[in-house]
Design a protein around this motif. Structure first.
Motif: not given
Length: 244
Positions: A106-115
C-alpha cells in the motif's frame, strides 16, 4: 532541626514528588532530512512563479517541495530494506504491485503513484503553453469530440472525483485518447496504460488560491498546459518510448 526548617524540607519533597508524577512533555521532531536514495525529486522546469495567477507560487512551492518530496522520501525509505524496488522502471513496478511485498504494498502504491503522477504533472505545465496542434489536436477531435467538449468532459470528471484524486488523458500506442479519473495517487500506469496528461485534484493543488472552488481551479488550469510538451509525449507514446 528547627520546626521551620523541617516544614520547608517537607514542602520541597512534596514538590519533587509532584514534578516526578506529572507527565513529561514530548516535543515531536520536525521532518527528517530527505535520505539519499535512488528516487529523486525532479526540479521544476520553470520558476515557482511561472504559472501565476492560475497557480500561485506558494502553492507550487508546497506542492513540489513538500508533498512530492514526501513521496520520494518514502520510496527511498522503502528501498533501504527492499533495494530491488529501485531496479525496476517506475511504470513496470506500478503495473506489478501484486509482486511487491504485502507489508509495503500500500505504501508503494500511494508513494510511487504520487511520484509518477507529480513527475508527469510538472512536465506538462508551463508558462505560455500555446495551443494543441498537429497530431494531438487531430486525436482530440477524433477521440474526444474536439477541444470544447474535451475540456468540458475532463473538468466534469475532475469535479466528480470524490475526495482526493486525479483526472487523466490516457494514450495508447496507436494514439487513441480517453479520459479517466482515479482516486488518491492511483494512476493508469497501474493498468499498464500510458498517460498523456493529467490534473491533480487533491486540495493541496489548489486550496490556497481557490479554497473549495475546485471547478474554478479546473477551468483556470488549462491556461497552464504546455501543449508543446504534450505533443512530445504523444509522439513518444506512439513510438513506445513514453515513460511516466
Amino acid at each position: 532541626m528547627s520546626l521551620l526548617s523541617r516544614r520547608r524540607l517537607m514542602i520541597a519533597a512534596t514538590g519533587l514528588v509532584a514534578v516526578a508524577a506529572a507527565p513529561r512533555l514530548v516535543f515531536a521532531q520536525g521532518p527528517a532530512a530527505p535520505p539519499d536514495g535512488p528516487f529523486k525529486l525532479p526540479p521544476l522546469p520553470y520558476p515557482a512563479t511561472a504559472l501565476q495567477p492560475h497557480i500561485d507560487a506558494r502553492t507550487m512551492e508546497i506542492h513540489h517541495g513538500k508533498h512530492h518530496q514526501a513521496y520520494v522520501t518514502a520510496m527511498n525509505n522503502f528501498t533501504k530494506d527492499h533495494p530491488k524496488l529501485a531496479e525496476i522502471p517506475v511504470p513496470d513496478l506500478l503495473a506489478r504491485l501484486g509482486d511487491v511485498p504485502e507489508a509495503i504494498r500500500t505504501g508503494v502504491r500511494n508513494n510511487l503513484g504520487g511520484h509518477a503522477n507529480h513527475s508527469m504533472f510538472w512536465q506538462i505545465m508551463g508558462p505560455d503553453g500555446g495551443k494543441p496542434a498537429g497530431e494531438v489536436l487531430a486525436a482530440i477531435d477524433r477521440d474526444l469530440g474536439g477541444m470544447e467538449k474535451f475540456q468540458s468532459d475532463f473538468n466534469a470528471a475532475g469535479g466528480r472525483q470524490f475526495g482526493s484524486g486525479w483526472v487523466f488523458v490516457t494514450v495508447t500506442k496507436d494514439g487513441k485518447l480517453a479520459i479517466e479519473a482515479r482516486p488518491n495517487q492511483d494512476t493508469p500506469l497501474m493498468d499498464g496504460k500510458r498517460v498523456l496528461l493529467g490534473n491533480d485534484v487533491w486540495e493541496h493543488a489548489y486550496y490556497l488560491n481557490y479554497q473549495n472552488r475546485r471547478a474554478d481551479y479546473l477551468k483556470a488550469w488549462w491556461n497552464t498546459v504546455n501543449w508543446t510538451k504534450v505533443g512530445e509525449r504523444y509522439a513518444a507514446a506512439k513510438a513506445g518510448t513514453l515513460g511516466i
